[in-house]
Design a protein around this motif. Structure first.
Motif, mmCIF file in Angstrom:
data_model
loop_
_atom_site.group_PDB
_atom_site.id
_atom_site.type_symbol
_atom_site.label_atom_id
_atom_site.label_comp_id
_atom_site.label_asym_id
_atom_site.label_seq_id
_atom_site.Cartn_x
_atom_site.Cartn_y
_atom_site.Cartn_z
ATOM 1 N N ILE A 19 23.081 13.056 -2.312
ATOM 2 C CA ILE A 19 23.799 14.290 -2.641
ATOM 3 C C ILE A 19 24.140 15.115 -1.405
ATOM 4 C CG2 ILE A 19 22.794 14.413 -4.942
ATOM 5 C CD1 ILE A 19 20.897 16.597 -3.882
ATOM 6 N N GLY A 20 23.714 14.663 -0.219
ATOM 7 C CA GLY A 20 23.940 15.434 0.995
ATOM 8 C C GLY A 20 25.375 15.866 1.222
ATOM 9 N N PRO A 21 26.346 14.944 1.221
ATOM 10 C CA PRO A 21 27.730 15.360 1.472
ATOM 11 C C PRO A 21 28.219 16.428 0.493
ATOM 12 C CG PRO A 21 27.515 12.980 1.654
ATOM 13 C CD PRO A 21 26.208 13.478 1.113
ATOM 14 N N GLU A 22 27.852 16.279 -0.768
ATOM 15 C CA GLU A 22 28.293 17.233 -1.794
ATOM 16 C C GLU A 22 27.693 18.614 -1.573
ATOM 17 O OE1 GLU A 22 27.659 18.035 -6.572
ATOM 18 O OE2 GLU A 22 27.468 15.985 -5.808
ATOM 19 N N ILE A 23 26.377 18.678 -1.331
ATOM 20 C CA ILE A 23 25.767 20.006 -1.198
ATOM 21 C C ILE A 23 26.175 20.675 0.113
ATOM 22 C CG2 ILE A 23 23.845 19.436 -2.715
ATOM 23 C CD1 ILE A 23 22.046 19.201 -0.230
ATOM 24 N N VAL A 24 26.483 19.881 1.129
ATOM 25 C CA VAL A 24 26.918 20.464 2.402
ATOM 26 C C VAL A 24 28.278 21.132 2.242
ATOM 27 C CG1 VAL A 24 27.749 19.891 4.724
ATOM 28 C CG2 VAL A 24 25.539 19.031 3.943
ATOM 29 N N VAL A 25 29.246 20.444 1.659
ATOM 30 C CA VAL A 25 30.578 21.057 1.537
ATOM 31 C C VAL A 25 30.548 22.240 0.588
ATOM 32 C CG1 VAL A 25 31.813 18.970 2.207
ATOM 33 C CG2 VAL A 25 31.351 19.385 -0.232
ATOM 34 N N LYS A 26 29.731 22.175 -0.447
ATOM 35 C CA LYS A 26 29.593 23.313 -1.352
ATOM 36 C C LYS A 26 28.952 24.499 -0.638
ATOM 37 C CE LYS A 26 29.247 20.804 -5.773
ATOM 38 N NZ LYS A 26 28.337 20.429 -6.893
ATOM 39 N N ALA A 27 27.906 24.236 0.139
ATOM 40 C CA ALA A 27 27.207 25.315 0.839
ATOM 41 C C ALA A 27 28.122 26.015 1.835
ATOM 42 C CB ALA A 27 25.971 24.771 1.550
ATOM 43 N N LEU A 28 28.967 25.253 2.504
ATOM 44 C CA LEU A 28 29.824 25.842 3.529
ATOM 45 C C LEU A 28 30.985 26.636 2.941
ATOM 46 C CD1 LEU A 28 29.844 23.105 6.292
ATOM 47 C CD2 LEU A 28 28.316 25.034 5.958
ATOM 48 N N CYS A 29 31.092 26.640 1.620
ATOM 49 C CA CYS A 29 32.060 27.510 0.940
ATOM 50 C C CYS A 29 31.390 28.742 0.340
ATOM 51 C CB CYS A 29 32.777 26.743 -0.169
ATOM 52 S SG CYS A 29 33.841 25.414 0.429
ATOM 53 N N ASP A 30 30.060 28.818 0.462
ATOM 54 C CA ASP A 30 29.326 29.942 -0.122
ATOM 55 C C ASP A 30 29.549 31.228 0.665
ATOM 56 O OD1 ASP A 30 27.009 30.884 -1.981
ATOM 57 O OD2 ASP A 30 26.401 31.491 0.039
ATOM 58 N N GLU A 31 29.674 32.328 -0.038
ATOM 59 C CA GLU A 31 29.986 33.601 0.599
ATOM 60 C C GLU A 31 28.905 34.040 1.584
ATOM 61 O OE1 GLU A 31 32.447 36.518 1.675
ATOM 62 O OE2 GLU A 31 32.923 34.982 0.176
ATOM 63 N N SER A 32 27.631 33.858 1.230
ATOM 64 C CA SER A 32 26.558 34.293 2.125
ATOM 65 C C SER A 32 26.538 33.474 3.410
ATOM 66 C CB SER A 32 25.200 34.207 1.425
ATOM 67 O OG SER A 32 24.842 32.864 1.147
ATOM 68 N N VAL A 33 26.820 32.178 3.306
ATOM 69 C CA VAL A 33 26.871 31.323 4.497
ATOM 70 C C VAL A 33 28.035 31.731 5.387
ATOM 71 C CG1 VAL A 33 27.280 28.961 5.297
ATOM 72 C CG2 VAL A 33 25.677 29.387 3.423
ATOM 73 N N LEU A 34 29.186 31.986 4.786
ATOM 74 C CA LEU A 34 30.355 32.429 5.554
ATOM 75 C C LEU A 34 30.092 33.758 6.239
ATOM 76 C CD1 LEU A 34 33.119 31.511 2.954
ATOM 77 C CD2 LEU A 34 32.736 30.383 5.150
#
Length: 336
Positions: A19-34
């Motif tokens: 699931i690594g690729p999926e959770i990475v791209v999702k995380a990098l779209c998260d508002e808090s991460v941005l």
């Protein structure tokens, strides 16, 4: 915080079959991460592109050779492409030597960037121990890999969830071996390193607690002598050295007290003692931190989840938390 003030974090893609690729791209779209960070992924561009398509995310991938070349804007995921995998034919959702080899390559690249001070920290997606072994790589996991790269003999593992921090005196050994490993000397050495690691992370105040091994911490020898002969003498010696520490405190209460803010950290004596305590608080938001090294590494505290891999079912909460915790400690600690 301006964009250039945000910490630059290397995020590894993890095992491509999981699931690594999926959770990475999702995380990098998260508002808090941005809002908190600038991220660059060490991974495979083709695999990440497939994950973006799977999750139907409104982002584009941007390949860079160095983290400093990144375009840190909403809608852009910066990638250092590491094409060690046949991205068109790799097997998904299963143990795979090819994916094990690739996952380790991404970690090596991210760790090297941190050692070269090109990124402030590393946040890792999960790799799979069986896949790594199938690839013929004689390394158990992330911690051992970072130990090799940084030259630190025994990095510390620290779990954090909702402000509760838990160190582990012993980790991947059988429960039958644990009592014989708990010695006064080991506890003293380990606690001194834990306190130094906390100081490196910017945690300078508060008292550390040592969990008991036996029920009710042994009841003065009624249920075992480890507390009397090893743990309590170690705590006394550490106190004489000026370290703010207490214990042993029964494991059925010490973690609750830490969660309430009474202690700045707890030393768990074995793997499941601390794992259960943290994950029962909030499984998804428990973050693993490898510290006591010149490199800060945070990680999700779950596996590759082959059963749901590449089905757009994986939650990115733990990946988001891992990146944000890395940012917090980069900004508050002494990690340069």
């Amino acid at each position: 915080m301006t964009n250039t003030d945000k910490p630059l974090i290397a995020v590894t893609m993890g095992d491509p079959s999981g699931i690594g690729p999926e959770i990475v791209v999702k995380a990098l779209c998260d508002e808090s991460v941005l809002m908190n960070s600038r991220c660059v992924v060490a991974g495979d561009s083709q695999v990440l592109a497939e994950a973006v398509k799977l999750a139907d995310l409104p982002v584009q991938l941007y390949e860079v050779s160095e983290p400093s070349e990144g375009v840190f804007e909403r809608g852009i995921i910066n990638v250092i492409n590491i094409p060690v995998l046949n991205a068109e034919s790799f097997e998904k959702g299963i143990v795979s030597a090819a994916s094990g080899k690739a996952g380790v390559a991404y970690v090596r690249k991210a760790a090297e960037l941190a050692m070269e001070h090109k990124v402030a920290a590393v946040a890792t997606a999960p790799i799979n121990k069986e896949s790594v072994r199938a690839a013929g790589i004689p390394i158990i996991g992330h911690t051992e890999l970072f130990a090799e790269i940084t030259g630190v003999k025994d990095p510390l593992t620290l779990f954090e969830v909702r402000g509760m921090r838990v160190f582990f005196l012993t980790r991947h050994v059988s429960l039958a071996q644990v009592p014989g490993l708990i010695t006064r000397e080991l506890i003293v050495d380990y606690v001194e390193r834990c306190k130094a690691a906390l100081n490196q992370l910017g945690v300078k105040d508060g008292v550390m607690a040592v969990a008991g091994l036996n029920p009710h911490s042994g009841e003065h020898g009624l249920f075992g002598m480890e507390e009397v002969e090893q743990i309590a003498p170690a705590v006394s010696e550490l106190q004489q050295r000026g370290i703010q520490i207490t214990g042993p405190i029964s494991a059925d209460s010490v973690f609750h007290q830490a969660l309430q803010g009474r202690f700045n950290s707890v030393l768990s004596l074995y793997h499941d003692q601390g794992h259960i305590a943290t994950k029962m608080v909030d499984f998804e938001r428990t973050v693993s931190i490898t510290c006591g090294m010149p490199v800060l590494r945070t990680s999700v505290d779950h596996g590759t989840a082959f059963d749901i891999a590449w089905k757009n079912q994986a939650s990115a909460v733990s990946m988001i938390e891992a990146i944000n915790v890395a940012c917090k400690y980069v900004q508050s600690g002494n990690l340069s």
